[in-house]
Structures are given as structure tokens and as C-alpha cells.
Scaffold this motif. Structure first.
Motif, PDB file in Angstrom:
ATOM      1  N   LEU A   8       0.832  -1.200   0.000  1.00  0.00           N
ATOM      2  CA  LEU A   8       0.000   0.000   0.000  1.00  0.00           C
ATOM      3  C   LEU A   8       0.867   1.251   0.000  1.00  0.00           C
ATOM      4  O   LEU A   8       0.565   2.234  -0.687  1.00  0.00           O
ATOM      5  N   LEU A   9       1.971   1.212   0.754  1.00  0.00           N
ATOM      6  CA  LEU A   9       2.915   2.333   0.730  1.00  0.00           C
ATOM      7  C   LEU A   9       3.442   2.553  -0.683  1.00  0.00           C
ATOM      8  O   LEU A   9       3.503   3.695  -1.168  1.00  0.00           O
ATOM      9  N   ALA A  10       3.810   1.466  -1.362  1.00  0.00           N
ATOM     10  CA  ALA A  10       4.385   1.573  -2.704  1.00  0.00           C
ATOM     11  C   ALA A  10       3.395   2.128  -3.709  1.00  0.00           C
ATOM     12  O   ALA A  10       3.774   2.842  -4.639  1.00  0.00           O
ATOM     13  N   LEU A  11       2.118   1.812  -3.533  1.00  0.00           N
ATOM     14  CA  LEU A  11       1.110   2.187  -4.525  1.00  0.00           C
ATOM     15  C   LEU A  11       0.386   3.489  -4.202  1.00  0.00           C
ATOM     16  O   LEU A  11      -0.097   4.161  -5.115  1.00  0.00           O
ATOM     17  N   GLU A  49       5.815  -4.593 -13.649  1.00  0.00           N
ATOM     18  CA  GLU A  49       6.511  -5.881 -13.660  1.00  0.00           C
ATOM     19  C   GLU A  49       6.168  -6.596 -12.363  1.00  0.00           C
ATOM     20  O   GLU A  49       6.294  -6.010 -11.285  1.00  0.00           O
ATOM     21  N   ALA A  50       5.739  -7.846 -12.448  1.00  0.00           N
ATOM     22  CA  ALA A  50       5.352  -8.591 -11.251  1.00  0.00           C
ATOM     23  C   ALA A  50       5.668 -10.062 -11.441  1.00  0.00           C
ATOM     24  O   ALA A  50       5.166 -10.694 -12.373  1.00  0.00           O
ATOM     25  N   GLU A  51       6.500 -10.606 -10.568  1.00  0.00           N
ATOM     26  CA  GLU A  51       6.809 -12.025 -10.564  1.00  0.00           C
ATOM     27  C   GLU A  51       6.089 -12.677  -9.391  1.00  0.00           C
ATOM     28  O   GLU A  51       5.850 -12.042  -8.363  1.00  0.00           O
ATOM     29  N   PRO A  76       5.515   0.262  -9.185  1.00  0.00           N
ATOM     30  CA  PRO A  76       6.893  -0.221  -9.132  1.00  0.00           C
ATOM     31  C   PRO A  76       6.917  -1.744  -9.299  1.00  0.00           C
ATOM     32  O   PRO A  76       5.883  -2.406  -9.185  1.00  0.00           O
ATOM     33  N   PRO A  77       8.077  -2.323  -9.537  1.00  0.00           N
ATOM     34  CA  PRO A  77       8.159  -3.777  -9.696  1.00  0.00           C
ATOM     35  C   PRO A  77       7.818  -4.505  -8.388  1.00  0.00           C
ATOM     36  O   PRO A  77       8.216  -4.085  -7.300  1.00  0.00           O
TER      37      PRO A  77
END
Length: 322
Positions: A184-187, A286-288, A255-256
Motif C-alpha cells: 500500500l505504501l508503494a502504490l 513488472e510482477a513475478e 513499481p516492480p
């Protein structure tokens, strides 16, 4: 389940073939499957002995408060500093990447001790690590915990010169509710409705490793943990559920992300990660996804070795160009 207008297609559209591929992998015989952004398997060839990165020594600073004096609760961080002159690309001489680590516990318990071994792995690979406490529900409801992370990022930035941190290369690492918070912080921690009053540019993350993530809180029945975290049921506070769901806060290119999840997880079902991966990719990210076959929620953390190794490799590719 009732979705906010315009959001449900993002999580489900155009995935029949991917779903079939995923099902085939889940039924396979090996213990893990590592999928790239197209749900294509990633080879698990181990690195040659002479190519493995040398482990760096590191030193631990005493636990110290990262929150301002007037914060509702004093919260501590544990910092590890790698013994490296530089862990970056040309032009970043002397600067190192950093990692913010957040423990799980249903937003209500546990401590940074859970993340200490992962912090040590990251520090041995050249990351300055900041392993934090946060406030607990139900005494402190969302978004209090996100505000704590935003303060931790401000504190990291304030110490960046002393710790030789490149603030453009700060990543987030978490498991379960900790994965939820760092995602949530990243988005949504830097801009948008959740950025006020403690977010901003300092809250940006360059990449995320998230294990066992509860990515969409609408997917849960109205059980105690989520209700106490958000202050009501889905029918009572739907706006809180939407704001607190990382899968519903993807605005622009994310972000990835590196996700890992146990295929037998009943506490946080696997579709939290598979749907989240699909939404991230659909948004241009990008998401693995690293699937841990035959493991439930807690076992996927206790036996996380291969997943964390692959996750740290992913972070290094993102922030070091390795």
C-alpha cells in the motif's frame, strides 16, 4: 462481492489462458513455481559457485525511535549497516540501496524480530535495512499503520547521508499484513488520498517483495481482524476497504513487485496474489510470482528460503542492475 465502479474488470479481464497455465503449474510435481509477468516459468538454475555474491559483514545499530516526539506512540526501528563502500551503479559511488521491512501479525501483534533473519540476508547483500514496529489495531485503526510507514520513510531519508543511502533505491519487504502495508505504501503512500498528511515523495519505493499478501480486503468475510483493523464491516465502511486494498490502489504504472504465496494458504487464499499480479501487469508493471506448493500461510513464511533468495535476486536486479 460488490466492486467499486470500473475496478472489477481490471482484476479479471483477459486471463483464461493464464489461469489454465497457472492451474497446470499448481498440479505439477515440484515444490515451487516461479512465474514472470506473463505467467511463464522462470528457470531455477542455481548460480555458479564463482558467480554467487560474496556475503558482506554488517553492524547493527541500537534500536531507536523513528517517530516524532509528538507521535501517538513511540515506535522503534532496528537498522543494519553493511560494511561496504558502495553497492550501486556508476554515478552512485558510496551510496547503497536500502530496505524497509515490516512484520506480519494481522495488524495486531508480532514484532520486528520476525523479519530479523531477512534483514540480515539483505544487509549481507549490501542493503541498509530498517526493520520497524508499527501501531496495532484495534487501538489504532487504519490508516494509522500506513502513517507509521510514511514516518519511517521520512526518518530513513533524514538519515540517508549518514548511512550512505541512495533514496532513489529504497525497497519494501513484508509478509502477510506487513506485505499489505509495504504494498500500500508503494502504490498509494506518495500521492493520492492516502498521501496526506504524512506521505509525499519520501514515501516512494523502488520495488517490493510481498509474501502472503492480503491484497483485496473485500475478499474476506467480515471476520474480527479486518473489521478491527478498518473499524467496521464491508457494508459499514466500504470506502475504508477500498482505500486499504492494494489491488484497488493501482494508479498509473506501479513499481516492480515480487510476490510469493503458499498454494494451500487458507488464511489468505492464493487468489490474493494471482489476481494482484494480473492487476499489476495490466497496469504496466513488472510482477513475478513465486508459488510455494503445498504450504499454508504460516509454513510459507517459516520455509521461505527459496522464495526470499529469489526475491532478493529480484530486488538486486531492480536497484543494482545485477
Amino acid at each position: 462481492m460488490r466492486w467499486p465502479k470500473g475496478r472489477s474488470p481490471r482484476l479479471r479481464r483477459g486471463l483464461p489462458l493464464a489461469a489454465l497455465a497457472l492451474a497446470a503449474l499448481l498440479l505439477g510435481g515440484c515444490g515451487a513455481a516461479h512465474l514472470d509477468s506473463r505467467l511463464a516459468p522462470i528457470a531455477a538454475d542455481p548460480p555458479a559457485a564463482d558467480a554467487a555474491p560474496a556475503a558482506l559483514s554488517f553492524r547493527a545499530l541500537p534500536a531507536m525511535p523513528y517517530t516524532p516526539d509528538d507521535w501517538p506512540q513511540a515506535l522503534n526501528a532496528r537498522v543494519l549497516l553493511p560494511d561496504s563502500a558502495a553497492s550501486g551503479t556508476e554515478g552512485d559511488a558510496g551510496l547503497r540501496p536500502a530496505a524497509l521491512l515490516v512484520h506480519g501479525g494481522g495488524w495486531q501483534n508480532r514484532s520486528p524480530r520476525d523479519m530479523a533473519p531477512i534483514a540480515e540476508q539483505l544487509a549481507s547483500r549490501g542493503f541498509v535495512t530498517v526493520n520497524i514496529e508499527h501501531r496495532f489495531a484495534p487501538a489504532h485503526r487504519f490508516p494509522a499503520q500506513l502513517h507509521d510507514l510514511q514516518q519511517a520513510m521520512a526518518w530513513l531519508h533524514a538519515n540517508a547521508e549518514a548511512w550512505r543511502v541512495d533514496t532513489e533505491r529504497v525497497v519494501g519487504v513484508g509478509f502477510s499484513s506487513g506485505a499489505h502495508l509495504v504494498s500500500l505504501l508503494a502504490l498509494a503512500g506518495a500521492e493520492g488520498p492516502l498521501a496526506e498528511p504524512h506521505g509525499g515523495d519520501h514515501a516512494r519505493l523502488a520495488a517490493v517483495v510481498a509474501g502472503g499478501i492480503p491484497s483485496d480486503l473485500f475478499k474476506f468475510p467480515d471476520g474480527r481482524l479486518v473489521v478491527e483493523f478498518l473499524g467496521g464491516t464491508r457494508a459499514e465502511v466500504p470506502e475504508q476497504y477500498a482505500l486499504a486494498s492494494p489491488a484497488r490502489q493501482i494508479n498509473g504504472a506501479p513499481p516492480p513487485f515480487f510476490l510469493f504465496h503458499g498454494t494451500w494458504d487458507r488464511l489468505v487464499p492464493l487468489d490474493h496474489s494471482t489476481d494482484f499480479q494480473a492487476a499489476l501487469v495490466e497496469s504496466g508493471g513488472e510482477a513475478e510470482l513465486y508459488l510455494q506448493r503445498g504450504r499454508g500461510h504460516f509454513l510459507s513464511f517459516l520455509t521461505r528460503g527459496g522464495a526470499i533468495d529469489a526475491g532478493i535476486d529480484f530486488l538486486e536486479r531492480q536497484v543494482k542492475g545485477n
